[in-house]
Scaffold this motif. Sequence first.
Motif, PDB file in Angstrom:
ATOM      1  N   THR A  81       1.082  10.108  -9.031  1.00 40.07           N
ATOM      2  CA  THR A  81       1.374   9.107 -10.051  1.00 40.07           C
ATOM      3  C   THR A  81       0.218   8.905 -11.025  1.00 40.07           C
ATOM      4  O   THR A  81       0.433   8.454 -12.122  1.00 40.07           O
ATOM      5  CB  THR A  81       1.727   7.767  -9.395  1.00 40.07           C
ATOM      6  N   HIS A  82      -0.991   9.210 -10.595  1.00 43.55           N
ATOM      7  CA  HIS A  82      -2.141   9.039 -11.485  1.00 43.55           C
ATOM      8  C   HIS A  82      -3.124  10.173 -11.219  1.00 43.55           C
ATOM      9  O   HIS A  82      -3.317  10.562 -10.076  1.00 43.55           O
ATOM     10  CB  HIS A  82      -2.864   7.713 -11.231  1.00 43.55           C
ATOM     11  N   PHE A 140      -7.168  11.093 -12.001  1.00 47.08           N
ATOM     12  CA  PHE A 140      -8.401  10.455 -12.430  1.00 47.08           C
ATOM     13  C   PHE A 140      -9.461  11.513 -12.702  1.00 47.08           C
ATOM     14  O   PHE A 140      -9.543  12.511 -12.015  1.00 47.08           O
ATOM     15  CB  PHE A 140      -8.913   9.503 -11.352  1.00 47.08           C
ATOM     16  N   ASP A 183       3.770   3.791  -7.084  1.00 53.09           N
ATOM     17  CA  ASP A 183       2.687   3.976  -8.039  1.00 53.09           C
ATOM     18  C   ASP A 183       1.392   3.593  -7.343  1.00 53.09           C
ATOM     19  O   ASP A 183       1.375   2.687  -6.504  1.00 53.09           O
ATOM     20  CB  ASP A 183       2.876   3.083  -9.266  1.00 53.09           C
ATOM     21  N   ASP A 195      -2.843   2.765  -7.954  1.00 52.77           N
ATOM     22  CA  ASP A 195      -3.917   2.452  -8.891  1.00 52.77           C
ATOM     23  C   ASP A 195      -5.235   2.453  -8.124  1.00 52.77           C
ATOM     24  O   ASP A 195      -5.318   1.904  -7.025  1.00 52.77           O
ATOM     25  CB  ASP A 195      -3.670   1.087  -9.531  1.00 52.77           C
ATOM     26  N   TYR A 196      -6.262   3.061  -8.697  1.00 50.95           N
ATOM     27  CA  TYR A 196      -7.577   3.207  -8.078  1.00 50.95           C
ATOM     28  C   TYR A 196      -8.627   2.618  -9.007  1.00 50.95           C
ATOM     29  O   TYR A 196      -8.665   2.958 -10.198  1.00 50.95           O
ATOM     30  CB  TYR A 196      -7.830   4.701  -7.856  1.00 50.95           C
ATOM     31  N   VAL A 197      -9.491   1.723  -8.494  1.00 46.59           N
ATOM     32  CA  VAL A 197     -10.518   1.089  -9.314  1.00 46.59           C
ATOM     33  C   VAL A 197     -11.833   1.085  -8.549  1.00 46.59           C
ATOM     34  O   VAL A 197     -11.871   0.689  -7.372  1.00 46.59           O
ATOM     35  CB  VAL A 197     -10.135  -0.368  -9.663  1.00 46.59           C
ATOM     36  N   VAL A 199      -7.808   0.366  -3.811  1.00 43.88           N
ATOM     37  CA  VAL A 199      -6.602   1.119  -4.120  1.00 43.88           C
ATOM     38  C   VAL A 199      -5.412   0.191  -3.910  1.00 43.88           C
ATOM     39  O   VAL A 199      -5.309  -0.474  -2.873  1.00 43.88           O
ATOM     40  CB  VAL A 199      -6.467   2.364  -3.210  1.00 43.88           C
ATOM     41  N   THR A 200      -4.530   0.108  -4.898  1.00 41.74           N
ATOM     42  CA  THR A 200      -3.326  -0.699  -4.798  1.00 41.74           C
ATOM     43  C   THR A 200      -2.119   0.222  -4.886  1.00 41.74           C
ATOM     44  O   THR A 200      -2.045   1.060  -5.782  1.00 41.74           O
ATOM     45  CB  THR A 200      -3.270  -1.756  -5.917  1.00 41.74           C
ATOM     46  N   SER A 210       3.289  -5.022  -3.752  1.00 40.53           N
ATOM     47  CA  SER A 210       2.177  -4.089  -3.602  1.00 40.53           C
ATOM     48  C   SER A 210       1.369  -4.431  -2.360  1.00 40.53           C
ATOM     49  O   SER A 210       1.470  -5.519  -1.821  1.00 40.53           O
ATOM     50  CB  SER A 210       1.280  -4.133  -4.838  1.00 40.53           C
ATOM     51  N   SER A 232      -2.841  -3.491  -0.841  1.00 42.83           N
ATOM     52  CA  SER A 232      -4.135  -2.948  -1.254  1.00 42.83           C
ATOM     53  C   SER A 232      -4.978  -2.596  -0.044  1.00 42.83           C
ATOM     54  O   SER A 232      -4.835  -3.203   1.022  1.00 42.83           O
ATOM     55  CB  SER A 232      -4.900  -3.972  -2.110  1.00 42.83           C
TER      56      SER A 232
END
Length: 120
Positions: free
Chosen positions: A7-8, A10, A38, A40-42, A55-56, A111, A113
């Motif tokens: 999905t992403h 980086f 989906d 998401d990584y921050v 990570v979410t 979601s 995390s």
Amino acid sequence: MSEWKITHTFFKRASIRIMALACAFAMPAGHTASVYCDVDYVITNQWGSNFQANVTVFNPGGAPIEGYTVGWEMTETLNYGWNATFEQTGTAVTASNPAGHWNGTIPPTGSVSFGFQGSG
């Protein structure tokens, strides 16, 4: 039956290189292969050659995702993590939560995390 969907992707952020994130899960009975998540990584903190990431995993669907595994490639070393079970073999990393475990079910449009610390 499981499905992987990247999905992403980086690229190098500071000294951390995450190649791709993918999510896999056991599909509930009666659902088609169009079910996905989906990810998401921050990077939330960085010092020297160390970093902390969150990570979410999002479930955009109308049914819960019961148990999941998120996988990615990273050249850094995973030191430890929380809110998931982690494994690293070479550059391949997975974080998973089986259905029934705390953080193991992602509600519809919800979601969960987890996080980890790495170095390298």
